[in-house]
Design a protein around this motif. Structure first.
Motif, short mmCIF file in Angstrom:
data_model
loop_
_atom_site.label_atom_id
_atom_site.label_comp_id
_atom_site.label_asym_id
_atom_site.label_seq_id
_atom_site.Cartn_x
_atom_site.Cartn_y
_atom_site.Cartn_z
N ALA A 90 9.34 10.66 -11.94
CA ALA A 90 8.59 11.66 -11.20
C ALA A 90 9.35 12.98 -11.22
CB ALA A 90 8.39 11.19 -9.76
N ASN A 91 8.60 14.09 -11.24
CA ASN A 91 9.29 15.38 -11.17
C ASN A 91 8.61 16.34 -10.21
OD1 ASN A 91 7.06 16.02 -12.59
ND2 ASN A 91 8.11 16.77 -14.41
N ALA A 92 7.88 15.78 -9.24
CA ALA A 92 7.30 16.63 -8.21
C ALA A 92 7.37 15.86 -6.90
CB ALA A 92 5.85 16.97 -8.53
N ILE A 93 7.38 16.60 -5.81
CA ILE A 93 7.48 15.96 -4.50
C ILE A 93 6.10 15.93 -3.87
CG2 ILE A 93 8.61 16.09 -2.24
CD1 ILE A 93 10.61 15.87 -4.45
N GLU A 105 15.31 12.40 1.71
CA GLU A 105 14.20 11.75 2.38
C GLU A 105 14.18 10.26 2.04
OE1 GLU A 105 11.03 15.49 2.31
OE2 GLU A 105 10.91 13.86 0.84
N HIS A 106 14.42 9.98 0.77
CA HIS A 106 14.35 8.59 0.33
C HIS A 106 15.44 7.76 1.01
CE1 HIS A 106 12.81 5.49 -2.28
NE2 HIS A 106 14.04 5.16 -2.63
N ALA A 107 16.63 8.34 1.08
CA ALA A 107 17.73 7.62 1.75
C ALA A 107 17.37 7.37 3.20
CB ALA A 107 19.01 8.44 1.65
N ALA A 108 16.74 8.36 3.83
CA ALA A 108 16.35 8.18 5.23
C ALA A 108 15.32 7.08 5.36
CB ALA A 108 15.79 9.50 5.79
N GLY A 154 0.78 -1.23 0.00
CA GLY A 154 0.00 0.00 0.00
C GLY A 154 0.81 1.27 0.00
N GLU A 155 2.13 1.19 -0.03
CA GLU A 155 2.95 2.41 -0.07
C GLU A 155 4.06 2.23 -1.08
OE1 GLU A 155 4.64 3.58 3.58
OE2 GLU A 155 2.72 3.84 4.60
N LEU A 156 4.14 3.16 -2.01
CA LEU A 156 5.23 3.13 -2.97
C LEU A 156 6.11 4.36 -2.72
CD1 LEU A 156 6.70 2.16 -5.52
CD2 LEU A 156 4.99 3.34 -6.88
N HIS A 157 7.38 4.13 -2.47
CA HIS A 157 8.30 5.24 -2.20
C HIS A 157 9.30 5.33 -3.33
CE1 HIS A 157 7.24 6.06 2.08
NE2 HIS A 157 6.75 4.85 1.96
N ILE A 158 9.34 6.49 -3.98
CA ILE A 158 10.30 6.66 -5.06
C ILE A 158 10.98 8.02 -4.91
CG2 ILE A 158 9.07 5.19 -6.69
CD1 ILE A 158 8.09 7.86 -7.94
N VAL A 159 12.05 8.15 -5.66
CA VAL A 159 12.81 9.41 -5.66
C VAL A 159 12.40 10.19 -6.89
CG1 VAL A 159 15.10 10.38 -5.41
CG2 VAL A 159 14.68 8.00 -4.82
N SER A 160 12.32 11.48 -6.76
CA SER A 160 11.98 12.26 -7.94
C SER A 160 13.21 12.40 -8.83
CB SER A 160 11.46 13.64 -7.53
OG SER A 160 12.50 14.38 -6.97
N ASN A 161 12.93 12.70 -10.08
CA ASN A 161 13.97 12.93 -11.09
C ASN A 161 14.86 11.72 -11.35
OD1 ASN A 161 13.16 15.60 -11.60
ND2 ASN A 161 14.21 16.24 -9.72
N LEU A 202 1.33 6.92 -3.06
CA LEU A 202 2.62 7.10 -3.73
C LEU A 202 3.35 8.22 -3.00
CD1 LEU A 202 4.56 6.89 -6.22
CD2 LEU A 202 3.12 8.64 -7.26
N PHE A 203 4.56 7.95 -2.55
CA PHE A 203 5.38 8.98 -1.91
C PHE A 203 6.54 9.29 -2.82
CE2 PHE A 203 3.19 6.74 1.42
CZ PHE A 203 2.81 7.74 2.30
#
Lengths: 80, 221, 201, 563
Positions: free
Chosen positions: B179-182, B211-214, B133-140, B204-205
């Motif tokens: 992704a290109n927005a936070i 933040e992603h590294a954390a 239920g949670e997808l975490h990705i990095v922008s750009n 989607l986060f």
């Protein structure tokens, strides 16, 4: 219609590998071919049947009922 | 136009929005023109005492041209739309850019689960992070997703990305996004998948690299 | 053209003997449309079969571990059905000359048709004994689906054949009915080699 | 039974003929189709009411239904779609008016296969009964969407409606069998039983359209029947045609389904266009603008309709290259349809337009269908479809096509041919109240849904609270607006039902030709007796649209008058 045909032919003739296909994962080449082939079969077959039938009826109207045709009116009759 | 309703958060969202805008303008002009003519004719030729209808067969050249010209213009407009649509389609669904990260998206009744690469940024290693239920990705960063289904058809739909792709059981379907927005956004299931279809959402986060590294650090064991 | 442009009125000669025109007899036309639908029905099944065949893992068809189909015996049966079709065409041409002459080839066609169905029934029993059933996998499922649907059409065709034969003996059969029957039976006959080629070979 | 039916001029239809579907008279069969279709329409409307209430006021105890559970919600949307397309649009537009109009318009006494025709309506009733029965079995009706994608539809463990889904599928197959028989009848009749002198281009447009629609139906239905049989085996025998675990392919069903599913749209569209053509010519006292060109656009639509179906599968994992081909064909099909609409509008040019109730319906068909038409371009363009697929935008789009087709088209036809069907006139004032009370709320239902779809709201969700971006008060207000409009629209249907029932028994007696129309059905008594035209069948002397011919006293010139 003509543009569509040209593009369809171009599409079918183009080698599969020339396209980067991003979402065809899990599709084998055979299966892709089968889908495209049956799509073409299913799409063209009914038209073939219908126009074949219409042609047959047209021919039948030319041969069997000619005298009757002349009696009513012969000009410019279109098959139906 | 769509971005007024739903935020854009991927690189190709603007392309799709612009395509939609283009179609809206073209079809809008045609639509209002046609309705204008339609209601105009209704008004002009309404029943009036002593004004009989004309006998028009539709063969008159000066009248027929009013059909023929719009006909050709419609073809031209169609061609413009087709070219634009195919370009966007090629970009989103056929072309696969250089991939930086890979994730697995698994649909099952009635939840999305995600497998993220861990600290080593490689999918399929021991430090993969599994979430439900949670997808975490990095922008750009360009992500490639491998979409699977465990049971029935689902559809992985991320409105802010303008992305939608059906998940088919027994098959791994690939796709990409960048992704290109936070922010935090909805993920939907857009294909009827049974009684729980209405609750099959996910979040989607889209994070900044820090933040992603954390998040990775917090979820690695 | 009709009633258009410079000549809006088309007044035919008042004493003209207007008649209804039946270019193609009702029964034949109806059957033509029906057979067209049937062709699309089988095209749908064959399409499904081809796609499933192409998507088998490893591309091996039939999948290993399934009983082989009796290719040679069925070839013989195919010939029997084709001969039945030929006999039906002969019956049709005889019927056009004189309805009474059609009886013999008609019977030959019916007997060969019955032979085909019975032979196939024995074949099915053998395959079922070897463990090929509808739920034993896509191979068996498609085999019984496609061949079974054709067999159903053949059986229905034989039923119609029997009914038309009674009409023929009573002299109550018209040309349209005979044409319709011939068309349907030819459809059943000519469909079989295609199925044989696709499913058995 | 059938042999005596025609000879018996003395008394009306018997109890068995009316209620047990024992009549072989095409008019009776047409009416039976119509009333069964209308009854099913009421069920479909009731379903829409129930799930729209749930969407606007989640969890509310819907008056007359109760609370809507997710399983019930799925069954409601699924069967609303199925009923409205297969049990309302098809039977009323094609079967009812096809049966009623074709023999009358081409001037013959009955269908060429009357007993097959009777069989058709009997099978149709059976299919309706099977469908209704499926709502009352364990866990209720099938809820896997009207497209019935496997594996959801194939396995009871997924859809939870073991019997409901099988009955649903069975009902659909039976219904197709009914229309197959009916369609063979329509085409054969229109080809072989035309009045003496009636040539191909003297046939009224609606007959052409119904025949071409039947032809499209029959050429496209085969693969779906094959797929349905396979799905039935999957459900009942546990075969694995569409089960990936057993070596089948779920996409295969979509392949077979949409091959039929898209031509089906044109199958129901064409009769509605034909009805519109008939009505606008009569009430604008004009010849149809370019009859032959309209015919060509119909044929062009029919041909192209076989090449557009995969646009439903753009994002379903088919080969993405196929999407390009189908984008081109889908956008191209706008050309014949647009041209047809242009020609209908051109028919109004130079007319003397009377805004009677049927005319209002026919005109609103053109005006509203245009919206459905232009929004289709968005969905046919593969790039834009990535976003719009399976959203309410799609839903609003096809309701803007199907509502004009099935509802507006039916009301247009019914108000127009009511005098011929029942021998009495309908009340024009009540008809206009009903018209405005239907058409205005209709737009207020679906315009908000376009907006919601553009905002990313996707389909078949029983409660949007699980999606934070969709649960905003603004969007909820639009959902409420749509539902309230639906309630208004449904309540106005009472006016119609009253008007129809009252006019059927107490209305003003209708003359033979109340609208001063040309086509042959207006030359026989209202309502036509058995055998339609009495002892002598009419001859046909000219095309069907000779209105306002210069040099004639009257502004119409019936087809059956020698001069």
């Amino acid at each position: 219609m003509n543009a569509a045909r040209v593009l369809l032919v171009a599409f079918l003739a183009s080698p599969t590998t020339a396209w980067a296909c991003a979402v065809c994962g899990g599709f084998s080449d055979d299966e892709k071919g089968a889908y495209i082939g049956t799509t073409a079969l299913l799409s063209f077959l009914p038209l073939g049947l219908i126009f074949g039938g219409v042609y047959y009826v047209y021919r039948a109207s030319q041969t069997h009922v000619t005298p009757m045709l002349e009696r009513t009116e012969s000009s410019d009759r279109s098959p139906q | 136009m769509i971005d007024l309703l739903v935020q854009r958060a991927s690189t190709y969202a603007a392309d799709i929005d612009n395509l939609i805008l283009l179609i809206t303008v073209i079809t809008g002009v045609w639509f209002f023109l046609t309705e204008f003519v339609f209601f105009g004719l209704l008004w002009k030729f309404r029943y009036q005492e002593g004004k009989p209808a004309q006998y028009v067969t539709g063969k008159e050249k000066h009248l027929k041209k009013w059909i023929n010209w719009p006909h050709f213009l419609v073809i031209c407009c169609d061609l413009i739309i087709v070219v634009a649509a195919v370009q966007v389609w090629y970009n989103v669904k056929q072309d696969m850019p250089e991939v930086e990260k890979e994730i697995r998206v698994v649909g099952q009744r009635w939840a999305w689960s995600f497998v993220h690469p861990g600290a080593d940024a490689e999918l399929g290693t021991d430090d993969d992070i599994k979430t439900v239920g949670e997808l975490h990705i990095v922008s750009n960063e360009v992500y490639k997703f491998n979409l699977e289904s465990r049971d029935v058809m689902h559809s992985f739909s991320v409105p802010v990305f303008r992305l939608k792709q059906d998940a088919i059981p027994g098959r791994v379907i690939q796709g990409w996004f960048e992704a290109n927005a936070i922010g935090q956004f909805d993920i939907q299931c857009a294909e009827m998948c049974g009684i729980g279809h209405g609750i099959m959402g996910a979040q989607l986060f889209v994070d900044t690299p820090e933040e992603h590294a954390a998040w990775i650090a917090a979820n690695s064991n | 053209m009709d009633g258009d442009g410079q000549q809006p009125l088309r007044v035919d000669a008042p004493d003209m003997s207007m008649e209804q025109r039946q270019v193609v007899p009702n029964a034949l036309l109806g059957t033509m449309i029906f057979v067209g639908t049937e062709i699309m029905f089988f095209a749908g099944m064959i399409s499904a079969f081809l796609i499933s065949k192409a998507s088998t893992p490893g591309g091996i068809w039939p999948p290993p571990g399934q009983p082989r189909l009796p290719v040679e015996a069925t070839a013989l049966n195919t010939v029997a059905l084709l001969l039945s079709g030929v006999a039906m065409v002969v019956a049709y041409h005889q019927f056009k000359k004189s309805p009474s002459k059609a009886t013999a080839p008609f019977l030959v066609s019916a007997v060969l048709g019955v032979f085909f169905v019975v032979f196939q029934g024995f074949e099915w029993v053998g395959l079922l004994d070897h463990g090929l059933t509808m739920s034993s996998g896509p191979f068996g499922a498609f085999f019984f689906l496609i061949v079974g649907t054709h067999a159903l059409h053949a059986v229905i065709g034989l039923g119609i054949l029997a009914k038309v034969f009674v009409l023929l003996r009573q002299g109550a059969l018209n040309l349209g009915g005979m044409q319709a029957l011939t068309l349907y039976w030819i459809f059943v006959v000519l469909l079989w080699p295609i199925l044989y080629w696709q499913v058995y070979l | 039974m059938s042999a005596t039916a025609h000879d018996d001029h003395h008394h009306g239809p018997t109890f068995a003929e009316i209620w047990l579907l024992q009549s072989t008279d095409h008019k009776m069969i047409g009416k039976q189709y119509m009333f069964i279709g209308m009854f099913m329409g009421l069920i479909g409307a009731y379903f829409a009411y129930a799930f729209r209430m749930q969407l606007a006021f989640p969890g509310v105890n819907v008056p007359g239904f109760g609370t809507v559970s997710p399983l019930e919600y799925n069954a409601l949307v699924t069967n609303h779609g199925t009923i409205m397309i297969f049990w309302v649009a098809m039977p009323v537009l094609i079967a009812a008016f096809g049966n009623f109009l074709i023999p009358l318009m081409i001037g013959c006494d009955d269908m060429v296969f009357p007993r097959l025709n009777r069989l058709s309506v009997q099978i149709f009733l059976a299919s309706a009964i099977v469908l209704i029965a499926s709502f009352f079995v364990h866990n209720g009706g099938f809820g896997g969407a009207w497209t019935a994608y496997p594996p959801l539809s194939a396995k009871a463990e997924y859809n939870l409606t073991p019997l409901g889904s099988t009955l649903w599928l069975l009902a659909v197959v039976l219904e197709f069998a009914a229309f197959l028989i009916g369609g063979i009848n329509f085409i054969t009749t229109a080809m072989n039983a035309r009045a003496p002198g009636m040539k191909a281009l003297d046939v009224p447009m609606v007959v052409w359209m119904i025949c071409i629609a039947s032809l499209l139906f029959m050429a496209s239905v085969g693969p779906l029947v094959a797929g349905a049989v396979m799905l039935l085996f999957d459900q009942v025998l546990g075969t694995g045609f569409f089960d990936p675990d057993k070596g089948g392919g779920p996409v295969l069903w979509q392949h077979l389904f949409w091959f039929f599913g898209h031509p089906e749209v044109y199958v129901v569209l064409l009769p509605a266009c034909g009805i519109t053509a008939e009505i606008i010519t009569v009430f604008s006292r004009k010849k149809l603008f370019a009859y032959k060109t309209i015919l060509y656009t119909v044929i062009g639509t029919g041909v192209l309709s076989f090449f557009v179906w995969a646009h439903h599968q753009f994002i379903s994992g088919i080969d993405p290259r196929m999407a390009n081909v189908f984008t081109i064909t889908t956008v191209l099909i706008s050309i014949p349809i647009a041209e047809m609409m242009f020609l209908f509008i051109a028919t109004l040019y130079g007319g003397s337009i009377r805004f009677t109730t049927p005319m209002l319906w026919a005109l609103s068909f053109i005006a509203e269908f245009l919206i459905g038409g232009v929004t289709g371009i968005f969905l046919g363009s593969s790039g834009a479809d990535i976003y719009f697929h399976d959203t309410y935008f799609v839903l609003a789009h096809f309701h803007y096509t199907f509502f004009p087709i099935a509802i507006i088209g039916t009301f247009a036809a019914l108000t127009f041919w009511f005098p011929k069907m029942f021998g009495r006139m309908m009340n024009d004032t009540l008809g206009k109240i009903h018209f405005w009370g239907t058409i205005i709320p209709f737009n207020f239902i679906f315009i908000p849904l376009f907006y919601l779809g553009a905002a990313g709201q996707h389909r078949r969700i029983y409660n949007f609270n699980h999606y934070p971006q969709l649960a905003t008060p603004d969007l909820q207000a639009l959902r409420v607006l749509a539902t309230v409009s639906l309630l208004v629209m449904l309540s106005f249907q009472a006016v119609f039902i009253y008007n129809m029932l009252y006019s059927m028994f107490r209305g003003k007696k209708a003359p033979n030709n109340p609208w001063n129309a040309n086509t042959l059905e207006w030359s026989c008594p209202s309502p036509p007796p058995h055998g339609n035209f009495g002892d002598e069948l009419p001859n046909c002397y000219r095309g069907p649209y000779e209105y306002s011919v210069p040099g004639r006293d009257e502004d119409f010139w019936p087809q059956n008058l020698p001069n």
